[in-house]
Design a protein around this motif. Structure first.
Motif, PDB file in Angstrom:
ATOM      1  N   GLU A   1      22.742  -4.047  -4.973  1.00  0.00           N
ATOM      2  CA  GLU A   1      21.212  -3.950  -4.718  1.00  0.00           C
ATOM      3  C   GLU A   1      20.317  -5.221  -5.194  1.00  0.00           C
ATOM      4  O   GLU A   1      20.800  -5.908  -6.045  1.00  0.00           O
ATOM      5  N   GLU A   2      19.261  -5.172  -4.762  1.00  0.00           N
ATOM      6  CA  GLU A   2      18.323  -6.369  -4.867  1.00  0.00           C
ATOM      7  C   GLU A   2      17.827  -6.567  -6.271  1.00  0.00           C
ATOM      8  O   GLU A   2      17.774  -7.750  -6.922  1.00  0.00           O
TER       9      GLU A   2
ATOM     10  N   ARG B   1      13.026   0.521  -8.256  1.00  0.00           N
ATOM     11  CA  ARG B   1      13.426   1.275  -7.163  1.00  0.00           C
ATOM     12  C   ARG B   1      12.324   2.390  -6.534  1.00  0.00           C
ATOM     13  O   ARG B   1      11.919   3.122  -7.713  1.00  0.00           O
ATOM     14  N   ASN B   2      12.121   2.560  -5.453  1.00  0.00           N
ATOM     15  CA  ASN B   2      11.219   3.676  -5.024  1.00  0.00           C
ATOM     16  C   ASN B   2      11.728   4.222  -3.665  1.00  0.00           C
ATOM     17  O   ASN B   2      11.648   3.428  -2.722  1.00  0.00           O
ATOM     18  N   ASP B   3      12.229   5.462  -3.777  1.00  0.00           N
ATOM     19  CA  ASP B   3      12.903   6.217  -2.531  1.00  0.00           C
ATOM     20  C   ASP B   3      14.055   5.115  -1.837  1.00  0.00           C
ATOM     21  O   ASP B   3      14.116   4.763  -0.642  1.00  0.00           O
ATOM     22  N   SER B   4      14.713   4.475  -3.068  1.00  0.00           N
ATOM     23  CA  SER B   4      15.942   3.527  -2.931  1.00  0.00           C
ATOM     24  C   SER B   4      15.646   2.055  -2.245  1.00  0.00           C
ATOM     25  O   SER B   4      16.497   1.448  -1.995  1.00  0.00           O
ATOM     26  N   GLU B   5      14.087   1.996  -2.297  1.00  0.00           N
ATOM     27  CA  GLU B   5      13.921   0.714  -1.799  1.00  0.00           C
ATOM     28  C   GLU B   5      13.245  -0.042  -3.042  1.00  0.00           C
ATOM     29  O   GLU B   5      12.574   0.382  -3.681  1.00  0.00           O
TER      30      GLU B   5
ATOM     31  N   TYR C   1      11.200  -2.528  -5.364  1.00  0.00           N
ATOM     32  CA  TYR C   1       9.713  -2.978  -5.463  1.00  0.00           C
ATOM     33  C   TYR C   1       9.471  -3.837  -6.659  1.00  0.00           C
ATOM     34  O   TYR C   1      10.249  -3.398  -7.727  1.00  0.00           O
TER      35      TYR C   1
END
Length: 774
Positions: A284-285, A300-304, A306
């Motif tokens: 992951e990033e 992470r926020n809902d798997s995204e 930020y």
């Protein structure tokens, strides 16, 4: 007769074969008669199957010269001159006298390759250029940018660099390097190749230098392997696949976010280059070091993923949150100020940790771990992350805005009196007074505005007479007032460095979001004003990635200030003379090439050639990405009141001066070549040319010692135990010795130096410089 007939037939066939070689094979492009333009067809040359194209790729309202995959996204896989600005609509790719040129203006041309006759865009995505004999002289596969394709490899010492963003294809913030020890490693661009800075490695290191290794992407199934380039023996499989899909293109790309992935692009009957991820180096990033930039951390926020700014900081650009954060205040005060040499405070209570940071103006962050250990940090923080398993708490020093309210009872009336007016005359009187007051105010404002306008017009005309407006239009730089620069530097508070012609201070512009270096010039004389403006025009027109950029200036009264881009990693002198350990050899070679390219621009690519006159490590600065940039070019000339066209006045720094400075003869660009040679030898040995406190007298003068070691075949002595490739070391030393020849005519031109460093031109054995024989 039969024998004669056979001989004649063989001669005829041989003659036909030779004649056939003069015609290019099918699909080959004859460069002498072919051109490309962004607006006139053809705008690109496609491969035989139409899967790849080479040509002008749209970038906003401009264009890039590159290679792209003909899928739905038009995926760009290679870019020419990626760090140069995009080319305009009138750009052309053409061939003149065998040189394949990119013409971006009426007189601006960039050579892609010389001795070019034919070209071919292959279905593999490799754009190849051939000479008249159909021998390959250049191919894009040898110069990857952010992507390798199926059938392409990344050899030892080569690197992939990410793009800056999804839409900006210039060099970005991450790099993938194939190291000499056999390890494939991902780093942030601005980091040195150290274990602490890496965020992924193939784990194939064998220690020391190994035989040439390459990362290879299989064009049949997308398998990614590390292998020996000589016998093709696989050393490690990074990604394996049993699939063997037809009509599929494979690519491995280092994305702008630091993620290295393998992709497949399917071109079957049901799709037009559908892209899917086959493998990723990290999961992951948020595992990417520096993903969010300075003073920011990833969550992470809902798997995204930020990015979140640390307390007391704001995003540099709210639309590009991966660029990091800057402090949202410029200064703060603290009591009992003292400066601590150490940023490690030891084991203590949390309250003691907080107070220790508050009392130290060097401290901006206090970190308190679960074992009770306190450490102090100064911004910017490079690899911030949220980790509850390590830290108990982190405390940030932020700006404090206080509002003072005067509590003075003399302003509070003892009692309140209610006033009631019922008379019409009183109302009329109040109305008349109000209207009269408003009218007088407007009249006063009009008169004031008129006089201010007249004053401004007079001042503007005076500026026109002095030529300031013309200067600003010509340079296309910002003209600052002295008060603006005084405020930006907090009254010239933080000194970055000091030279013979002025002092450099740290400045902050654009509401604290842009750091600059402000140089306050000294020793200016009235007679030098015309010379100052002429030099400003020359410097303002220079623009190269290896020159420190001049952003603005101030010419107010007798004050003369220059505003430069801020170079965060200080000078080359700090890098090679003050580091505890020697910088990596590859970094030193790269820096040598950076400096040579900067000098080449000054000598041969400017509208008017500029002789720097003071090339030395202190005038070579390093930016955020450790790119070497030359500073102070032209300043020695503009600041010397006795300057003549023959350059007879001695200027520069002792130890780097060419012998002709002392001989009262005209100075040429070869004086800079001599100084560069001394810098090159200092880069090789990581020591100054003159070092008196040595036990061996022959080592005191580096240039003398280097020649003696070269003649004796003992160049390893120059490195103090450091192990580097022998041929690379010999090339650097030989080039340095050629540059410091006493006779200017014997020194190579800076263009020849660049070609030698790039390995295009061989370096002959240098003669003994006269100075070393004394």
């Amino acid at each position: 007769m039969a024998c004669v007939y056979v001989v004649f037939l063989l001669f005829f066939v041989s003659f036909e074969a030779v004649g056939a070689q003069e015609e290019p094979p099918a699909g080959f492009i004859t460069l002498e008669s072919a051109t490309l333009s962004p607006t006139i067809q053809p705008t690109s040359w496609t491969s035989p199957s139409g899967l790849f194209a080479f040509g002008f790729y749209p970038q906003g309202s401009d264009f890039l010269l590159g290679i792209w995959l003909m899928d739905e996204e038009k995926t760009l896989v290679w870019t020419a001159h990626r760090d140069d600005p995009p080319v305009p609509l009138d750009a052309k790719l053409l061939t003149i006298n065998g040189k394949l040129l990119l013409r971006t203006g009426q007189s601006e041309e960039k050579v892609i390759v010389e001795s070019a006759s034919f070209a071919f865009m292959r279905d593999s995505g490799n754009f190849m250029v051939y000479n008249q004999s159909f021998h390959v002289i250049w191919e894009s596969f040898k110069f990857p940018t952010d992507t390798i394709l199926g059938g392409q490899n990344l050899t030892t010492g080569a690197q992939l660099f990410s793009n800056l963003s999804e839409t900006n294809h210039s060099t970005g913030r991450f790099r993938l390097g194939m190291q000499p020890d056999g390890n494939l490693v991902l780093y942030p661009v601005d980091a040195l190749p150290m274990v602490l800075d890496a965020y992924w490695a193939s784990g194939t290191s064998e220690g020391g230098n190994v035989s040439v290794i390459q990362m290879y992407l299989n064009d049949t199934n997308g398998e990614l392997v590390l292998r020996n380039s000589t016998n093709l023996v696989k050393r490690a499989i990074l990604y394996t696949s049993s699939r063997s899909a037809k009509n599929t293109i494979y690519s491995a790309r280092l994305s702008y976010d630091g993620m290295f992935r393998v992709y497949s692009h399917s071109f079957d009957s049901n799709s037009n280059g559908d892209k899917s991820v086959l493998w990723s180096a990290v999961d992951e990033e948020c595992q990417v070091r520096g993903f969010c930039g300075l003073n920011s951390y990833c969550t992470r926020n809902d798997s995204e993923p930020y990015c979140v700014c640390l307390p007391g900081t704001d995003f540099v650009d709210s639309n590009q949150k991966l660029l990091g954060c800057l402090k949202n205040f410029t200064e703060y005060s603290c009591n009992n100020i003292y400066y601590s040499a150490s940023y490690h405070m030891g084991t203590m209570s949390m309250e003691e940790c907080i107070n220790g940071c508050l009392e130290d103006c060097n401290c901006e962050v206090a970190l308190y771990d679960k074992n009770g250990y306190c450490s102090k940090r100064a911004l910017p923080l490079k690899y911030a992350r949220s980790d509850e398993n390590v830290l108990s708490a982190a405390f940030f020093k932020v700006g404090k805005k206080s509002i003072e309210i005067k509590n003075d009872t003399s302003f509070i009336p003892a009692h309140t009196t209610e006033v009631t007016t019922t008379s019409t005359k009183d109302l009329v009187l109040i109305l008349v007074i109000t209207v009269g007051f408003i009218t007088c105010s407007f009249v006063s404002l009009a008169i004031s505005g008129f006089f201010i306008f007249k004053f401004r017009v007079a001042k503007y005309r005076r500026l026109l007479e002095e030529g300031k407006r013309g200067l600003m239009e010509e340079l296309k730089m910002q003209s600052f007032s002295y008060k603006e620069l005084q405020k930006a530097s907090r009254n010239f508070k933080e000194e970055l460095g000091k030279g013979a012609f002025g002092t450099v201070y740290l400045g902050v512009l654009h509401k604290g979001k842009k750091l600059v270096a402000i140089k306050r010039l000294e020793k200016m004389v009235e007679e030098g004003e015309r010379e100052f403006r002429a030099e400003m025009r020359a410097i303002g027109r220079t623009h190269h990635k290896n020159l420190v950029r001049l952003l603005g200036y101030c010419t107010e009264g007798s004050k003369r200030l220059l505003v430069y881009e801020y170079m965060s990693n200080r000078s080359l002198a700090d890098f090679i003379f003050k580091s505890r350990t020697r910088p990596p050899w590859d970094e030193r070679v790269r820096i040598a090439l950076d400096v040579a390219r900067g000098i080449l621009y000054l000598h041969e690519e400017c509208e008017a050639p500029i002789i720097h006159c003071d090339i030395k490590p202190q005038n070579i600065l390093m930016d955020d990405f450790w790119t070497a940039k030359i500073s102070d070019f032209g300043l020695a000339k503009l600041l010397m009141p006795d300057q003549t066209r023959t350059f007879t006045g001695v200027r520069g720094t002792r130890g780097y001066l060419a012998p002709e400075w002392q001989q009262n003869i005209p100075i040429s660009v070869k004086a800079d070549v001599y100084s560069y040679g001394i810098v090159l030898l200092e880069l090789v040995c990581c020591r100054r040319d003159l070092k008196v406190n040595l036990s061996k007298p022959e080592e005191i003068v580096l240039s003398n010692w280097a020649y003696k070691c070269f003649v004796a075949g003992e160049l390893y002595k120059l490195l103090g135990g450091e192990e580097v490739e022998r041929k690379s070391l010999e090339k650097m030393v030989k080039l340095g010795l050629w540059c410091i020849q006493d006779e200017p005519a014997l020194r190579p031109s800076i263009k020849s130096i660049v070609l030698m460093l790039e390995g295009i031109t061989e370096i002959a054995v240098p003669p003994c410089p006269t100075t070393t024989s004394m």
